[in-house]
Scaffold this motif. Structure first.
Motif, PDB file in Angstrom:
ATOM      1  N   GLU A 191       0.836  -1.209   0.000  1.00  0.00           N
ATOM      2  CA  GLU A 191       0.000   0.000   0.000  1.00  0.00           C
ATOM      3  C   GLU A 191       0.864   1.250   0.000  1.00  0.00           C
ATOM      4  OE1 GLU A 191      -3.262   0.118   2.880  1.00  0.00           O
ATOM      5  OE2 GLU A 191      -2.878   2.272   3.092  1.00  0.00           O
ATOM      6  N   VAL A 214       1.893   2.163  -3.471  1.00  0.00           N
ATOM      7  CA  VAL A 214       0.814   2.760  -4.263  1.00  0.00           C
ATOM      8  C   VAL A 214       0.590   4.207  -3.826  1.00  0.00           C
ATOM      9  CG1 VAL A 214      -1.647   2.607  -4.829  1.00  0.00           C
ATOM     10  CG2 VAL A 214      -0.273   0.538  -4.695  1.00  0.00           C
ATOM     11  N   ARG A 237       1.054   7.779  -6.050  1.00  0.00           N
ATOM     12  CA  ARG A 237       0.102   8.881  -6.060  1.00  0.00           C
ATOM     13  C   ARG A 237       0.798  10.185  -5.686  1.00  0.00           C
ATOM     14  NH1 ARG A 237      -3.590   9.232  -1.051  1.00  0.00           N
ATOM     15  NH2 ARG A 237      -1.651  10.139  -0.302  1.00  0.00           N
ATOM     16  N   HIS A 271      -4.919  -1.944  -2.787  1.00  0.00           N
ATOM     17  CA  HIS A 271      -4.287  -0.763  -2.209  1.00  0.00           C
ATOM     18  C   HIS A 271      -4.940   0.519  -2.726  1.00  0.00           C
ATOM     19  CE1 HIS A 271      -1.633  -3.610  -0.539  1.00  0.00           C
ATOM     20  NE2 HIS A 271      -0.860  -3.770  -1.598  1.00  0.00           N
ATOM     21  N   ALA A 320      -7.841   0.921  -0.672  1.00  0.00           N
ATOM     22  CA  ALA A 320      -7.480   1.425   0.661  1.00  0.00           C
ATOM     23  C   ALA A 320      -7.252   2.928   0.619  1.00  0.00           C
ATOM     24  CB  ALA A 320      -6.236   0.716   1.179  1.00  0.00           C
ATOM     25  N   LEU A 321      -6.609   3.415  -0.433  1.00  0.00           N
ATOM     26  CA  LEU A 321      -6.379   4.854  -0.549  1.00  0.00           C
ATOM     27  C   LEU A 321      -7.708   5.589  -0.663  1.00  0.00           C
ATOM     28  CD1 LEU A 321      -3.307   5.381  -2.931  1.00  0.00           C
ATOM     29  CD2 LEU A 321      -3.369   5.192  -0.473  1.00  0.00           C
ATOM     30  N   GLN A 338      -9.375   6.046   2.608  1.00  0.00           N
ATOM     31  CA  GLN A 338      -8.809   7.110   3.427  1.00  0.00           C
ATOM     32  C   GLN A 338      -9.324   8.490   3.043  1.00  0.00           C
ATOM     33  OE1 GLN A 338      -4.683   6.055   2.820  1.00  0.00           O
ATOM     34  NE2 GLN A 338      -5.239   4.004   3.539  1.00  0.00           N
TER      35      GLN A 338
END
Lengths: 578, 486
Positions: A110, A113, A117, B255, B258-259, B262
């Protein structure tokens, strides 16, 4: 802190000569690719669960008949942190872009990723630093949706390293439209650009290829664009440049003539120098590993080595980088790498090497020839000798283990869990006479369990005994004052008589078939982005045989690029049991 | 693959009447959930993973008495192993204020590591990969676990019923170690964030004590749009790649999800101040990381927090000056833990014994000081949850991949628990699973039926999960640890 190198252990042996018999714990899963170890091969094929027609081929010795294309399966890769940063810089023409992306694990976490971003957002915040053409309009003043279409047509193919498919175009148009429904034009364009910069075709090295007539379904020929990516990430650690891209667009890159020409052009570029330099540095493990520090962090005992410190460590790095660079830009041969006595030194380095008529001060650098009776190529240079030593003494075990594993591609297993691995300093022994490091090493490793591996490891390490913990020549040990004995009889390797010292070892290794084959294999693996497998046998044989004969690094790179394994991909399951 | 949307329930949870985000009393920090309503508090799980082992006399399946080489001290175990109450041992002294909320466990092996290690000890790599997964480890040089670690599994379970922006957070005090023990899935190793500043910026992104910043709202709208588009793109890519590579893209999609999670309604909570350090020595970084964890839990930003501490040397401790005399460099053989093999009360290095014990004890106590900081924050009565504190609604697990690191032993791994997981665990006890200890609590004999498999089964059950086993088939028996969870 991370494990060394990042590459898996070489899956294939070099099928050479007699190997020391595998007793408990010493050799881990050595396989003979010529198929002598039939049971293991059959077992591995069963475990791997490979489906399809190539299963039978995996159990047979591989004929290099030039008729059937074979290539081993390897997992799909994504850009490494270095590749990501270079790619972003080149895409945007922003040399100052720094990506925090540091994800090197097998499967992206994670955190990785999130970093992608953040990297896209960071890049967009630096829009005024871009020198490449990215947005085809001024997104601060224009508002025409057509700009989004133009952006998609012009920038996305560069980012994806290939032409867009029609459905991809529609997808990106949808991304823009969805964003535009929520935010203004400027922000919608940023969303579109951000999405492109994090897209799978940008982040992953997409290799799907095209079918190959007469070959199993999983074996595919790389498209010209995929080949261009593979080439540029292998040689430059970045995306293809315009010239390479054009060759791919024209559809001529896969031809032998164009491929050779491009490889030659790319090898002459500074980016190849930097990349291959890094490859060598990683090979030498000088940026550290689980069991040793990087050159910069390696501590030494100040009372024995008062001249050692950050300035000297830095000078060692400069010296070795210059040496490698000299080989890569010059003769470019394995022979030169292993035996050249040329060195780029400043005052302190000249003193370390015992060169009297050379630079005197730390700021003065010059090329000199090192004393040929004491020095040779890469394995006799200070950076290597310093990292593979303890704080006080030489370390025959570390130097021997490194040389066997990384220069000769021996697979050594793990030592027993409760082995005493404290550094062997030599010197006074309780209730006995003073011992040299060599004698103390012999004493510690002569037990029954230890000797299986150490009868092979130790001699290779002893030949380095004339170099102390920072690579200075010593006739008597710095720590004990006792005379050095570096002569050793190599075991399991085919040498004529004992090796007197590391210069002789270097000469031996320079023309040694196994060492050359090992080196070529390592570069082959770097190019392929993974371990060499059974189905790479044809290409691997050709490449190693050629390199064993000519030892030329440029020829090696060319041979790799032209090989079937490099120009094809196997989309089947990855071999197990390595 | 079932990719159900995890956040739909949470929107309802966080929205009050009229769809507005809940306004909460603004204390120094405050909870991100409404506590005033009463009822059961959410449960939290913390792990503190100390790399490299502890001061233990465990040598595989035996214990040393400390004569000459291989000293026999076990400073982890309680000072009085016979007492019905927990009497903390030397290493745990910094935790004395919370003694009644602690448990020390003994006689738990990592059978997964022991079984998979060719020397039947544990070994680097294998021990790291199996310490928190109790599972299979790949062969070859670069070992990874083939299954997820206990924190990740529990984080997913808790997120399903206690929706939070971050399923879990993972911070680490960086230094030498043999690989993160944390895995979010097969071969998916997770590394922790080592910069307190970055950790704070990520976890508390968009969190304010008042109205959300419009710039943050716009940025989040753009992020959400980007993520939505990327999820489409990666889903498409998933269908194109080879079957064998699909799991890689599935992870990537998880993931991205998951972002997106958030970005949901910003938590209203005052973030902690002063988390400015980007790096630095352990004594600078460690406490800040602990503070971030406490604040994140208080603000309801996560249910699960992991603090990983590398095998670092601690020159800043009161005994740190002894480091030079002990000649502790980075050299593996000379590192602190490995000296345990050679330095004993008798033998050739006995002159160094007292200094070595002093320094190592201080080093291990420093790690405990970070746990103390966590406990202090979690047990703070100013942040009461019903009748208890946050600690009472939590379970903290502190462990390592080794007991005696100098011989790479994964037998009798150190286990410390804190908190009662909402009252289901009776604390203030020493639980000794060593079969031979029944007749003599201080015996040097050792055998056990228990493994980390059973410990983690107990952990899941403590949180109300119904699992009957955790991990692979290397444990002696399935099921929880006897007598741990009430």
């Amino acid at each position: 802190m991370s494990s060394r190198g990042g590459l898996p252990a070489t899956a294939r042996t070099l099928g050479l000569g007699a190997l020391v018999c595998a007793l408990t714990g010493c050799y881990a899963g050595v396989q003979d690719h010529a198929g002598q170890d039939g049971e293991a091969d059959a077992g591995d094929a069963a475990e791997g669960g490979d489906a399809g027609e190539d299963e039978g081929e995996m159990n047979e010795p591989l004929a290099c008949d030039g008729q059937s294309v074979t290539v081993a399966a390897r997992p799909m890769r994504r850009l490494t942190p270095v590749q990501y940063q270079n790619t972003m810089r080149d895409l945007l023409g922003d040399a100052g872009f720094v990506g925090e992306y540091d994800s090197a694990e097998l499967v992206i976490a994670e955190r990785g990723v999130r970093q992608l971003r953040d990297g896209a957002e960071e890049a967009l915040s630096r829009r005024d630093q871009w020198t490449a053409s990215v947005f085809p309009c001024d997104i601060d003043t224009d508002t025409d949706d057509a700009c989004a279409d133009d952006f998609i047509d012009q920038f996305a193919p560069r980012a994806f390293r290939r032409p867009l498919r029609a459905d991809e175009r529609a997808w990106l148009q949808g991304v823009y439209a969805d964003a535009r429904a929520q935010v203004n034009f400027h922000d919608a364009m940023e969303v579109l650009a951000g999405a492109v910069l994090q897209s799978p075709a940008m982040v992953y090295i997409e290799e799907l290829g095209t079918p190959v007539e007469g070959a199993p379904e999983d074996i595919r020929k790389l498209t010209d664009h995929e080949l261009a990516s593979r080439l540029s990430y292998f040689l430059w650690d970045t995306m293809p440049d315009d010239a390479l891209r054009e060759a791919a667009d024209e559809g001529s890159l896969h031809t032998e003539q164009t491929l050779r020409a491009q490889v030659l052009r790319m090898m002459q570029d500074d980016r190849a120098q930097a990349r291959l330099q890094q490859l060598m540095w990683t090979w030498l493990q000088l940026d550290g590993g689980q069991l040793h520090f990087s050159l910069e962090e390696t501590p030494k005992n100040a009372s024995f080595y008062p001249e050692y410190g950050p300035a000297l460590q830095d000078a060692m790095r400069v010296e070795l980088e210059a040496f490698i660079s000299d080989v890569l830009t010059g003769e470019g041969s394995f022979e030169q790498l292993m035996t050249s006595t040329r060195a780029y030194v400043n005052g302190p380095m000249a003193e370390l090497y015992g060169v009297e008529a050379g630079p005197q001060s730390a700021d003065e650098w010059a090329w000199v020839d090192l004393p040929a009776d004491q020095r040779s190529g890469i394995l006799t240079r200070a950076a290597f000798l310093t990292v593979f030593a303890s704080t006080q003494s030489s370390s025959p075990i570390r130097r021997g283990t490194y040389t066997l594993e990384e220069v000769l591609c021996y697979e050594l297993g793990a030592p027993p869990a409760d082995v005493d691995d404290s550094p062997i300093e030599g010197g006074d022994q309780p209730g006995g006479d003073a011992q040299t490091v060599r004698e103390a090493t012999e004493a510690r490793t002569s037990g029954e369990v230890c000797s299986t591996c150490h009868t092979v490891i130790n001699p290779v390490g002893y030949v380095f005994e004339h170099y102390d913990a920072i690579g200075r020549w010593q006739d008597e040990e710095v720590v004990t004052g006792l005379p050095v004995d570096s002569s050793a009889e190599l075991v399991g390797l085919d040498a004529d008589g004992p090796i007197a010292d590391a210069t002789e070892l270097s000469t031996y290794l320079a023309s040694n078939e196994r060492a050359r084959s090992c080196f070529a294999t390592r570069w082959f693996e770097e190019a392929l982005g993974g371990g060499v497998g059974e189905l790479d046998g044809c290409a691997h044989d050709r490449i190693t045989e050629d390199f064993t004969t000519h030892g030329d690094l440029r020829e090696l790179v060319t041979a790799i690029a032209l090989s079937d394994s490099f120009r094809h991909v196997n989309l089947g399951p990855v071999e197990q049991g390595e | 693959m079932d990719r159900s949307f995890k956040h739909s329930g949470r929107r309802a949870f966080l929205r009050g009447a009229g769809g507005a985000a809940l306004a909460l009393p603004l204390l120094e920090y405050t909870h991100g959930h409404a506590w005033a309503a009463g009822g059961d508090g959410p449960l939290r799980f913390l792990t503190v993973f100390c790399h490299g082992g502890t001061i233990s006399n465990q040598l595989k399946g035996s214990r040393s008495d400390g004569n000459g080489n291989k000293h026999g001290l076990d400073l982890w175990r309680p000072a009085d192993a016979s007492s019905p109450d927990l009497v903390l041992g030397p290493i745990h002294q910094p935790l004395e204020p919370w003694r009644e909320k602690l448990l020390v466990l003994e006689g738990i092996d990592n059978k997964a590591a022991i079984t998979q290690d060719q020397y039947n000890a544990g070994a680097h790599g294998i021990a790291n990969c199996s310490a928190l997964t109790a599972g299979d480890v790949t062969s070859g040089d670069d070992k990874v676990a083939q299954s997820a670690s206990i924190d990740h599994v529990l984080a997913q379970r808790l997120a399903a019923r206690q929706p939070v922006p971050f399923d879990s957070i993972h911070l680490k005090v960086a230094g030498h170690q043999y690989g993160s023990p944390y895995f979010s899935g097969p071969q998916q190793r997770v590394g922790g964030e080592s910069s307190p500043k970055k950790a704070f910026e990520t976890i508390f992104d968009g969190v304010t004590g008042g109205q959300p910043d419009p710039a943050i709202l716009l940025r989040n709208t753009k992020r959400s749009s980007m993520l939505s588009g990327l999820m489409d793109g990666y889903s498409d890519f998933h269908g194109r790649v080879s079957t064998r590579d699909r799991h890689v893209i599935e992870a990537h999609l998880d993931h991205l999800d998951a972002l997106e999670q958030q970005l949901q309604d910003p938590i209203v909570c005052n973030p902690p101040e002063g988390i400015d350090a980007d790096g630095g020595a352990g004594n600078v970084v460690g406490p800040l990381l602990a503070d971030v964890i406490v604040a994140a839990l208080r603000c309801g930003l996560t249910n699960v927090a992991n603090l990983e501490i590398a095998d670092i040397i601690s020159p800043w401790t009161s005994a740190g000056g002894l480091q030079a005399g002990l000649d502790i460099g980075y050299d593996i053989g000379h590192s602190l833990g490995h000296m345990a093999r050679d330095i004993g009360p008798t033998g050739p290095q006995s002159s160094k014994y007292d200094d070595w014990v002093t320094y190592t004890l201080e080093n291990r106590r420093w790690r405990m000081s970070l746990i103390a900081r966590l406990l202090e924050g979690l047990d703070d009565p100013d942040f009461a949850e019903g009748d208890g504190t946050l600690l009472d609604n939590s379970l903290l697990l502190a462990t390592s991949e080794f007991s005696n690191g100098s011989v790479h032993s994964s037998w009798n791994v150190p286990v410390l628990l804190a908190g009662s997981a909402g009252g289901v665990i009776e604390t203030g006890r020493f639980l000794n699973y060593n079969d031979a200890a029944a007749s003599d609590p201080d015996t040097l004999e050792y055998s056990t039926q228990e493994s980390v498999h059973n410990l983690y089964t107990s952990v899941l059950q403590a949180f109300g999960e119904e699992d009957t086993h955790f991990g692979n088939g290397d444990a002696e028996h399935e099921g929880p640890l006897p007598g741990l969870v009430g």
